[in-house]
Motif scaffolding. Structure first.
Motif, mmCIF file in Angstrom:
data_model
loop_
_atom_site.group_PDB
_atom_site.id
_atom_site.type_symbol
_atom_site.label_atom_id
_atom_site.label_comp_id
_atom_site.label_asym_id
_atom_site.label_seq_id
_atom_site.Cartn_x
_atom_site.Cartn_y
_atom_site.Cartn_z
ATOM 1 N N PHE A 82 -48.296 -41.458 -28.901
ATOM 2 C CA PHE A 82 -47.423 -41.004 -27.817
ATOM 3 C C PHE A 82 -46.114 -40.345 -28.283
ATOM 4 N N ARG A 97 -39.846 -44.113 -24.947
ATOM 5 C CA ARG A 97 -41.118 -44.732 -24.597
ATOM 6 C C ARG A 97 -41.374 -44.598 -23.095
ATOM 7 N N PHE A 147 -44.677 -45.511 -21.880
ATOM 8 C CA PHE A 147 -46.012 -46.089 -21.775
ATOM 9 C C PHE A 147 -45.927 -47.602 -21.960
ATOM 10 N N THR A 164 -53.620 -48.735 -22.536
ATOM 11 C CA THR A 164 -52.290 -48.192 -22.305
ATOM 12 C C THR A 164 -52.199 -47.633 -20.888
ATOM 13 N N SER A 217 -49.686 -44.875 -19.046
ATOM 14 C CA SER A 217 -48.689 -43.921 -19.525
ATOM 15 C C SER A 217 -48.499 -42.769 -18.563
#
Length: 223
Positions: free
Chosen positions: A43, A51, A53, A65, A67
């Motif tokens: 990612f 971040r 996710f 995950t 996201s």
């Protein structure tokens, strides 16, 4: 906002298998730290990326995950299984859920504390082990009930399957402020009371330590 639910599996190539001791260490704190770095490989498309996710380990070398972007191809992973995450929920819908969470609360004059660790402090040291599971069940249920009051759901029932404590590497020894945190594994049933608020929280995650595999709630229709 479009979200993506993805399943990522570590590559089975010889070069990836040679790194297994580094990518999948046995010690829990080392493992969380390694997986935290590993998931960024899918990612982190730029040095300043924040971040966006959530993730959790399902089993050795396999991760889920949630996201805002599909994971990028990586030599460390097999081709990801990706699908849109856009559940259609209505008020009164009942959902079964699974959640791995770092549950905390704020205590006056102390600050943020882990709910189970905090409850254990009131138990004499010699009797904490047999009390641990019961306290994890009680405190986990109370914490998740409070979460629902502000994020669009009513907790119907929950079972705490496990409570563990992880200390991140590089911070060993007895020192104040050691970055360790408790992890509750919970399954149960809830009723949606505010679909928009609940979906917004699903995207953000529940609790803290989200960078280390906590906070992602998996849902499915109940019954």
């Amino acid at each position: 906002m479009t979200l993506y639910l993805s399943r990522l599996r570590l590559s089975r190539t010889a070069s990836a298998k040679a790194l297994d001791a580094i990518l999948n260490p046995a010690e829990p704190g080392l493992r969380l730290d390694a997986h935290h770095r590993l998931l960024w490989a899918a990612f982190a498309d730029s040095p300043d990326r924040r971040r966006d996710f959530l993730w959790r380990e399902e089993r050795g070398g396999e991760f889920l995950t949630l996201s805002a972007r599909p994971p990028a191809p990586s030599d460390l992973f097999e081709a990801a299984e990706v699908k849109d995450f856009a559940p259609r929920l209505g008020t009164g819908d009942r959902l079964a859920f699974a959640l791995r969470a770092n549950a905390t609360r704020d205590r006056k004059d102390v600050g943020r504390v882990d709910v189970v660790m905090d409850a254990l402090h009131a138990v004499p040291k010699g009797t904490r082990a047999p009390e641990r599971a019961a306290l994890a069940q009680r405190e986990g249920a109370a914490w998740l009930t409070r979460q629902g009051e502000t994020t669009g759901f009513r907790l119907i029932g929950v079972e705490v399957g496990d409570y563990s404590v992880a200390a991140l590497p590089g911070y060993r020894g007895k020192r104040m402020g050691q970055p360790q945190f408790g992890i509750l594994d919970m399954t149960g049933t809830l009723e949606v009371t505010d679909p928009a608020a609940f979906l917004a929280r699903l995207a953000q995650g529940f609790g803290r330590a989200k960078a280390f595999g906590c906070g992602l709630m998996l849902i499915r229709r109940a019954g």
